[in-house]
Structure formats: structure tokens, C-alpha cells
Design a protein around this motif. Sequence first.
Motif, PDB file in Angstrom:
ATOM      1  N   PRO A   1       0.815  -1.208   0.000  1.00  0.00           N
ATOM      2  CA  PRO A   1       0.000   0.000   0.000  1.00  0.00           C
ATOM      3  C   PRO A   1       0.852   1.262   0.000  1.00  0.00           C
ATOM      4  O   PRO A   1       2.067   1.172   0.204  1.00  0.00           O
ATOM      5  N   PRO A   2       0.200   2.415  -0.201  1.00  0.00           N
ATOM      6  CA  PRO A   2      -1.232   2.641  -0.415  1.00  0.00           C
ATOM      7  C   PRO A   2      -1.739   2.002  -1.717  1.00  0.00           C
ATOM      8  O   PRO A   2      -0.989   1.891  -2.682  1.00  0.00           O
ATOM      9  N   ILE A   3      -3.006   1.595  -1.699  1.00  0.00           N
ATOM     10  CA  ILE A   3      -3.649   1.001  -2.858  1.00  0.00           C
ATOM     11  C   ILE A   3      -4.593   2.029  -3.472  1.00  0.00           C
ATOM     12  O   ILE A   3      -5.448   2.577  -2.782  1.00  0.00           O
ATOM     13  N   GLU A   4      -4.433   2.287  -4.753  1.00  0.00           N
ATOM     14  CA  GLU A   4      -5.312   3.221  -5.457  1.00  0.00           C
ATOM     15  C   GLU A   4      -6.302   2.453  -6.323  1.00  0.00           C
ATOM     16  O   GLU A   4      -5.952   1.432  -6.913  1.00  0.00           O
ATOM     17  N   TYR A   5      -7.523   2.964  -6.383  1.00  0.00           N
ATOM     18  CA  TYR A   5      -8.458   2.430  -7.373  1.00  0.00           C
ATOM     19  C   TYR A   5      -9.282   3.569  -7.969  1.00  0.00           C
ATOM     20  O   TYR A   5      -9.588   4.555  -7.305  1.00  0.00           O
ATOM     21  N   LEU A   6      -9.577   3.396  -9.245  1.00  0.00           N
ATOM     22  CA  LEU A   6     -10.334   4.407  -9.983  1.00  0.00           C
ATOM     23  C   LEU A   6     -11.428   3.711 -10.773  1.00  0.00           C
ATOM     24  O   LEU A   6     -11.188   2.677 -11.390  1.00  0.00           O
ATOM     25  N   VAL A   7     -12.609   4.297 -10.759  1.00  0.00           N
ATOM     26  CA  VAL A   7     -13.751   3.766 -11.509  1.00  0.00           C
ATOM     27  C   VAL A   7     -14.137   4.767 -12.589  1.00  0.00           C
ATOM     28  O   VAL A   7     -14.334   5.960 -12.301  1.00  0.00           O
TER      29      VAL A   7
END
Length: 255
Positions: A190-196
Motif C-alpha cells: 500500500p497505499p492502494i489506489e483504485y479508480l472507476v
Amino acid sequence: MTYCLGISTREGLVFVSDSRTNAGVDHINTYSKMHVFKHEHRFLVLLASGNLATTQGVVAHVERDLREHSHISLNTVSTLDEAAEYIGGISVSEQNKHANKRLEKDFRPEASFILGGQLKQDPPGLIHVYPEGNFVHASSSTPYLQVGEVKYGKPILDRIVEDETTLSSAVMCGLVSMDSTMRSSAVVGPPIEYLVYLKDSYASAIHRSLDEDNEYLLMLRRMWSENLREAFKALPDAPGLDLLQGQSIAEILKL
């Protein structure tokens, strides 16, 4: 090493990436691998894996071309394929800058990218750009792409992700895939990023970063582990194992 993932569904796209660049006993660095580029009716996400100098050089080159309004940039390409060719060409050029270091032990200038998004009226798409500059698309039969430490997070993607998968399920699947990778590999963290990205929106619907102690990430990790154990316990014994019940070692060896 790193782990980056892109998932394509009928509703849109999901991107997930870690932020670890170097792992060791006493030294860990973090650096975002997710880069977002948007302009009018175009929205692109670039996930980067590989040599940090190469990936930073590629991103810096892309940003410079945008800033200087270059003849060829992510704001001028007409299709996702043209964008992938552009990224691939810059990547090869950046790798060639380190040609004199290729003979050094453990030095590898290679970098891989996942490029995804939507340009104008074309449908959203995902492309894997290889170190050599060539590329392949995600497809309905393989609606996800991975770069970096890919093996540990692949099983759940093969079992869950398909064209009809909802974006919310794709996010959860992507985060479980990332958690499985972090559990088995010290070079992903981490940090873990996510994008939608929602189809035809030309903007990120959700873009979040989860730290190691994030409540949702910890809950997801705990629940996934617990449910895996319960599912394993519920499996029937393999044929023949009933013969071992109540038998001594000597009796077993005679069977």
C-alpha cells in the motif's frame, strides 16, 4: 516491482494499483503508479510497472508534450491505439537512454503499462503496452489486464470477471486480487489506489487511495480469509481418504 490491474466491463473500467517501488528489510519507498489525463471528450488512465526511472521518464515526457501543446500528445491522438503507439514509442526511447547500463548486474530498464479510457465517441478500452512498444487489447474473453507481479492475483480474476460484471463487483474483485498479491509478495504494498470510470462520462466516478490501516481494506482482507477457510472446510474429501479414518500407520501402509 509492483502490481497494476485494469478491468473492462460493459458499464466502464476499473483500475487498481499499488504504490510500492522498493522493498527491503530497512527500506521501503512509495510512488503512485496511476496517472490520469483528461481533456474535453477524452479520459485516459496510465498504470506503470517496471523500472522507476523509465516509468517516471515516460510520464514526464507525456506531461511535457501536453504542457507544450506538442503536435503529438494524448490530447491530439485520435484513437486508443494511437495513444498506445505514442506511449510505447516514448517507453522504448526512455529505455534506450540506459543502454550502457544493461550489462550491469540486476539492472533492467524495461517498463510495462496499462493504458485505458475513452476518446471521443469510441467505446472505452484497455491496452497492455509491452516494453518493446507493441501492445494488445483486453477482450470480451479476457476482460482484464495485469502488469507487474501478476501471478498471485490472477485466480480470482479468472473466476469472477466477465463482460457482465458490475463495476462494484469489479472493484471488490480487483481489491481482493491486490490483497492476495500483497499477502504472497513483499514487493507489492500500500497505499492502494483504485479508480472507476463510467462509460461516456469522461471523468473519474471514484478515485480513492487506501492506506495499509484503512478500515475497509482490513475488513476485506479479514472476510476474504475467513470465507476462504470456510469454503475449504466445506469441500468433500478426495476419493479414498475415508480409508485413513481410525487406521494406524502400520495398517495404512498395508492398504
